[in-house]
Design a protein around this motif. Structure first.
Motif, mmCIF file in Angstrom:
data_model
loop_
_atom_site.group_PDB
_atom_site.id
_atom_site.type_symbol
_atom_site.label_atom_id
_atom_site.label_comp_id
_atom_site.label_asym_id
_atom_site.label_seq_id
_atom_site.Cartn_x
_atom_site.Cartn_y
_atom_site.Cartn_z
ATOM 1 N N PRO A 143 73.663 36.424 15.951
ATOM 2 C CA PRO A 143 73.979 35.024 16.260
ATOM 3 C C PRO A 143 72.813 34.386 17.008
ATOM 4 O O PRO A 143 72.091 35.053 17.745
ATOM 5 N N GLN A 144 72.642 33.118 16.801
ATOM 6 C CA GLN A 144 71.510 32.432 17.423
ATOM 7 C C GLN A 144 71.935 31.068 17.918
ATOM 8 O O GLN A 144 72.594 30.320 17.207
ATOM 9 N N LYS A 145 71.546 30.761 19.139
ATOM 10 C CA LYS A 145 71.758 29.411 19.675
ATOM 11 C C LYS A 145 70.372 28.807 19.882
ATOM 12 O O LYS A 145 69.582 29.299 20.680
ATOM 13 N N ASP A 146 70.090 27.763 19.160
ATOM 14 C CA ASP A 146 68.801 27.100 19.286
ATOM 15 C C ASP A 146 68.779 26.195 20.512
ATOM 16 O O ASP A 146 69.809 25.760 21.004
ATOM 17 N N CYS A 178 75.332 42.878 9.970
ATOM 18 C CA CYS A 178 75.486 41.472 10.342
ATOM 19 C C CYS A 178 76.213 41.353 11.670
ATOM 20 O O CYS A 178 77.334 41.849 11.814
ATOM 21 N N ASP A 179 75.571 40.701 12.598
ATOM 22 C CA ASP A 179 76.157 40.442 13.923
ATOM 23 C C ASP A 179 76.603 41.720 14.622
ATOM 24 O O ASP A 179 77.684 41.773 15.225
ATOM 25 N N VAL A 180 75.778 42.761 14.553
ATOM 26 C CA VAL A 180 76.077 44.043 15.184
ATOM 27 C C VAL A 180 75.057 44.366 16.280
ATOM 28 O O VAL A 180 75.418 44.772 17.380
ATOM 29 N N LEU A 181 73.792 44.179 15.992
ATOM 30 C CA LEU A 181 72.724 44.649 16.874
ATOM 31 C C LEU A 181 72.841 44.102 18.290
ATOM 32 O O LEU A 181 72.520 44.798 19.258
ATOM 33 N N GLU A 182 73.340 42.889 18.445
ATOM 34 C CA GLU A 182 73.441 42.307 19.783
ATOM 35 C C GLU A 182 74.480 43.003 20.655
ATOM 36 O O GLU A 182 74.510 42.818 21.867
ATOM 37 N N HIS A 183 75.314 43.847 20.055
ATOM 38 C CA HIS A 183 76.328 44.580 20.814
ATOM 39 C C HIS A 183 75.883 45.990 21.175
ATOM 40 O O HIS A 183 76.621 46.718 21.848
#
Length: 70
Positions: free
Chosen positions: A49-52, A18-23
């Protein structure tokens, strides 16, 4: 995630990150490692994390410290 040599090939039934791959700078290598360690019919749950509604996706892999990311 890009070097999970402590895990044998086809040895994991379920992997959750959870919330790891983007790093991870080399996300393709991470996905290869996940594929390597997952058993056939294994399950991987990844969240990021996602910002729509963004007009432009901003990405700068040189921002590696909390201070730079601010």
């Amino acid at each position: 995630m890009t070097d999970m040599q402590v895990l044998k090939d086809n040895s994991v039934d379920c992997l959750i990150a959870c919330d790891v791959l983007e790093h991870i700078p080399d996300h393709k290598k991470a996905m290869e490692e996940i594929n390597r360690v997952l058993r056939t019919n294994g399950v991987c749950i990844l969240s990021v994390p996602q910002k729509d509604n963004l007009e432009i996706t901003e990405e700068d892999i040189t921002l590696i410290t909390p201070e730079l990311r601010k």
